[in-house]
Structures are given as C-alpha cells and as structure tokens.
Design a protein around this motif. Structure first.
Motif, PDB file in Angstrom:
ATOM      1  N   PRO A  78       0.799  -1.233   0.000  1.00 12.23           N
ATOM      2  CA  PRO A  78       0.000   0.000   0.000  1.00 12.23           C
ATOM      3  C   PRO A  78       0.830   1.281   0.000  1.00 12.23           C
ATOM      4  N   PHE A  79       2.082   1.192   0.442  1.00 15.51           N
ATOM      5  CA  PHE A  79       2.936   2.373   0.503  1.00 15.51           C
ATOM      6  C   PHE A  79       4.215   2.137  -0.287  1.00 15.51           C
ATOM      7  N   GLN A  80       4.687   3.188  -0.960  1.00 21.76           N
ATOM      8  CA  GLN A  80       5.938   3.093  -1.697  1.00 21.76           C
ATOM      9  C   GLN A  80       7.120   3.305  -0.767  1.00 21.76           C
ATOM     10  N   SER A  81       8.237   2.693  -1.117  1.00 27.46           N
ATOM     11  CA  SER A  81       9.460   2.924  -0.355  1.00 27.46           C
ATOM     12  C   SER A  81      10.024   4.294  -0.728  1.00 27.46           C
ATOM     13  N   VAL A  82      10.913   4.795   0.106  1.00 30.32           N
ATOM     14  CA  VAL A  82      11.541   6.089  -0.172  1.00 30.32           C
ATOM     15  C   VAL A  82      12.326   6.025  -1.476  1.00 30.32           C
ATOM     16  N   ARG A  83      13.001   4.906  -1.715  1.00 30.31           N
ATOM     17  CA  ARG A  83      13.781   4.758  -2.952  1.00 30.31           C
ATOM     18  C   ARG A  83      12.874   4.821  -4.181  1.00 30.31           C
ATOM     19  N   ALA A  84      11.733   4.116  -4.102  1.00 25.50           N
ATOM     20  CA  ALA A  84      10.799   4.122  -5.244  1.00 25.50           C
ATOM     21  C   ALA A  84      10.236   5.518  -5.481  1.00 25.50           C
ATOM     22  N   ARG A  85       9.904   6.214  -4.400  1.00 25.48           N
ATOM     23  CA  ARG A  85       9.368   7.569  -4.552  1.00 25.48           C
ATOM     24  C   ARG A  85      10.418   8.514  -5.115  1.00 25.48           C
ATOM     25  N   ASN A  86      11.664   8.347  -4.700  1.00 21.80           N
ATOM     26  CA  ASN A  86      12.734   9.188  -5.208  1.00 21.80           C
ATOM     27  C   ASN A  86      12.947   8.962  -6.705  1.00 21.80           C
ATOM     28  N   GLU A  87      12.949   7.686  -7.125  1.00 23.22           N
ATOM     29  CA  GLU A  87      13.113   7.383  -8.545  1.00 23.22           C
ATOM     30  C   GLU A  87      11.942   7.924  -9.354  1.00 23.22           C
ATOM     31  N   GLN A  88      10.747   7.838  -8.796  1.00 20.19           N
ATOM     32  CA  GLN A  88       9.565   8.352  -9.477  1.00 20.19           C
ATOM     33  C   GLN A  88       9.649   9.869  -9.618  1.00 20.19           C
ATOM     34  N   SER A  89      10.092  10.541  -8.556  1.00 20.82           N
ATOM     35  CA  SER A  89      10.216  11.996  -8.583  1.00 20.82           C
ATOM     36  C   SER A  89      11.273  12.440  -9.581  1.00 20.82           C
ATOM     37  N   ALA A  90      12.416  11.747  -9.608  1.00 17.41           N
ATOM     38  CA  ALA A  90      13.486  12.083 -10.548  1.00 17.41           C
ATOM     39  C   ALA A  90      13.025  11.862 -11.986  1.00 17.41           C
ATOM     40  N   GLY A  91      12.267  10.790 -12.217  1.00 21.49           N
ATOM     41  CA  GLY A  91      11.750  10.526 -13.558  1.00 21.49           C
ATOM     42  C   GLY A  91      10.782  11.601 -14.013  1.00 21.49           C
ATOM     43  N   ALA A  92       9.950  12.088 -13.091  1.00 25.80           N
ATOM     44  CA  ALA A  92       8.993  13.140 -13.423  1.00 25.80           C
ATOM     45  C   ALA A  92       9.713  14.435 -13.783  1.00 25.80           C
ATOM     46  N   LEU A  93      10.804  14.754 -13.074  1.00 22.49           N
ATOM     47  CA  LEU A  93      11.569  15.964 -13.368  1.00 22.49           C
ATOM     48  C   LEU A  93      12.229  15.881 -14.741  1.00 22.49           C
ATOM     49  N   ARG A  94      12.786  14.698 -15.040  1.00 16.72           N
ATOM     50  CA  ARG A  94      13.413  14.518 -16.356  1.00 16.72           C
ATOM     51  C   ARG A  94      12.391  14.635 -17.475  1.00 16.72           C
ATOM     52  N   SER A  95      11.220  14.063 -17.252  1.00 12.49           N
ATOM     53  CA  SER A  95      10.158  14.123 -18.255  1.00 12.49           C
ATOM     54  C   SER A  95       9.691  15.553 -18.469  1.00 12.49           C
ATOM     55  N   SER A  96       9.553  16.311 -17.372  1.00  7.70           N
ATOM     56  CA  SER A  96       9.123  17.706 -17.465  1.00  7.70           C
ATOM     57  C   SER A  96      10.143  18.551 -18.220  1.00  7.70           C
ATOM     58  N   LYS A  97      11.417  18.278 -17.996  1.00  7.87           N
ATOM     59  CA  LYS A  97      12.477  19.023 -18.684  1.00  7.87           C
ATOM     60  C   LYS A  97      12.465  18.738 -20.182  1.00  7.87           C
ATOM     61  N   ARG A  98      12.237  17.456 -20.544  1.00 10.39           N
ATOM     62  CA  ARG A  98      12.174  17.107 -21.971  1.00 10.39           C
ATOM     63  C   ARG A  98      11.002  17.801 -22.656  1.00 10.39           C
ATOM     64  N   VAL A  99       9.879  17.898 -21.963  1.00  7.15           N
ATOM     65  CA  VAL A  99       8.697  18.571 -22.534  1.00  7.15           C
ATOM     66  C   VAL A  99       8.980  20.047 -22.756  1.00  7.15           C
ATOM     67  N   ARG A 100       9.634  20.697 -21.790  1.00  7.35           N
ATOM     68  CA  ARG A 100       9.952  22.128 -21.926  1.00  7.35           C
ATOM     69  C   ARG A 100      10.910  22.364 -23.090  1.00  7.35           C
ATOM     70  N   ASN A 101      11.920  21.507 -23.194  1.00  8.27           N
ATOM     71  CA  ASN A 101      12.887  21.661 -24.280  1.00  8.27           C
ATOM     72  C   ASN A 101      12.236  21.455 -25.637  1.00  8.27           C
ATOM     73  N   ALA A 102      11.332  20.451 -25.715  1.00 11.02           N
ATOM     74  CA  ALA A 102      10.642  20.193 -26.983  1.00 11.02           C
ATOM     75  C   ALA A 102       9.749  21.364 -27.364  1.00 11.02           C
ATOM     76  N   SER A 103       9.052  21.936 -26.387  1.00 12.93           N
ATOM     77  CA  SER A 103       8.171  23.080 -26.654  1.00 12.93           C
ATOM     78  C   SER A 103       8.963  24.288 -27.119  1.00 12.93           C
TER      79      SER A 103
END
Length: 214
Positions: free
Chosen positions: A155-180
């Motif tokens: 039911p709960f994510q580990s800190v490592r999983a949440r950190n990887e998810q957060s880092a992935g979201a930041l990378r994805s957001s940066k790619r979207v900004r660069n593409a735009s």
C-alpha cells in the motif's frame, strides 16, 4: 486478509512444512527452546507487529519483535552458551517459523533479506559460544531476516521508489519544456552555460570600466 487474524503454529505443522522438516534436530535437541519460540510467535499481537514492520517501517517482519524475542532468558541463554552451529540452526528455525506464519497471513517472500545488525569482528570459523553477535543495529544475535510483500502489492511506496519516481517526473518535465521551446524556435541555455555567460559579461564590464578610468 485481515491483519488481526490469528494463526497458531504447532510442532506437527512445522514438521509438515517443506523447510520445517529439515529442522528435526532443533525440535528434538537437548536444551532447545523451540516450544518457547512457538509460544512467542503464536501471540496475535506479535504477529500484528511483524506485519506492521513491513507495512509501516520497511523492515523485515522479524525486526518488529526481535528485541523482545532476544530478551527471553531461555533464548538468550541458548544463543550465548551453545556451539555456534547449534545457535545458527535455532536462528534459521526462527526464520522458518516467521515464513510459515507470514504466508498464512497472506504474504509472500521477496527473495531478499534485510539487515538486523552489524556482526562483531571474530576469528574465522570461531567455535566459541556466543561469538556470533552484533555490535550495532537492531538485534544482538540475529544478523539478517527475510523480507515479505503482499501479492496484490504494497500500500505504501518505499523512499527509494518515490525518489526514482520523482526524478523521472523531473526529467520528463524538462524534456517537454525543451521540446516546446524547440518548436517555438527558442533556445534554452543550460544552467552551466548561463552562469558562464554571466561571468563573461561581468568580466567585460570590468575591462570597460578600467579603460574609461585610464
């Protein structure tokens, strides 16, 4: 499955288990406190704490009760005074007891172990009673314990999983900004390049100021 359910493990049920049947020596050995171990783990409150150790503390189930287990005089005395091989067999039997109860309560093994302590430095292959203990961590006698998970997912994510998810979201957001920006024809400078440009501009201003003062 409800975490309040109580499961009772008997000697016969332990011996019917695929791993339990390999520990006949622990059940029949002289001075072995196996009955005390069964009585300890058959307690519903301790079974609840084992589940909560995984759910809320991201630790092996044994971590939720190991200090209380090691405080039992019969257990502590046996692990401190018996040959290391016999002590190890008892610790392994405890691991089997935990697995049987956790599986009955709807959990699965992960194939990974979690740390319970840091082993003391000792002579290689020491046969001295009580030499295999920890100098730090949660437990004194137990070094590692099996990790478990729910078949339907935790039911709960580990800190490592949440950190990887957060880092992935930041990378994805940066790619979207660069593409735009690329579509709009705007060049986005990297932070390092921007800092270099600022430094270069500041140096140019200083040189112009020096030229004028001459």
């Amino acid at each position: 499955m409800s975490t309040r359910a109580r499961w009772t493990l008997s000697r016969s049920a332990f011996l019917e288990d695929r791993q339990g049947r390999t520990f006949v020596d622990v059940l029949s050995g002289r001075q072995q406190p196996f009955d005390e171990i069964l009585e300890f783990f058959n307690d519903p409150d301790r079974q609840r704490r084992m589940e909560e150790s995984e759910l809320h503390h991201d630790r092996p189930p044994l971590a939720g009760v190991v200090r209380e287990l090691e405080s039992l005089p019969e257990i502590d005395r046996f692990l401190a005074t018996q040959h290391p091989r016999r002590a190890k067999r008892l610790r392994q039997a405890v691991g089997v007891v935990v697995r049987i109860l956790m599986e009955r309560r709807g959990w699965q093994t992960t194939g990974k172990k979690g740390s319970l302590g840091v082993r003391a430095v000792r002579a290689a292959h020491s046969t001295s009673p009580g030499s295999y203990h920890n100098t730090g961590g949660l437990a004194f006698w137990f070094l590692r314990a099996e990790r478990y998970r729910r078949p339907e997912g935790m039911p709960f994510q580990s800190v490592r999983a949440r950190n990887e998810q957060s880092a992935g979201a930041l990378r994805s957001s940066k790619r979207v900004r660069n593409a735009s920006a690329k579509v709009a024809g705007v060049k986005i400078a990297s932070p390092a390049r921007s800092a270099h440009a600022k430094k270069k501009g500041s140096s140019s201003k200083k040189l112009m100021k020096v030229a004028f003062t001459r």
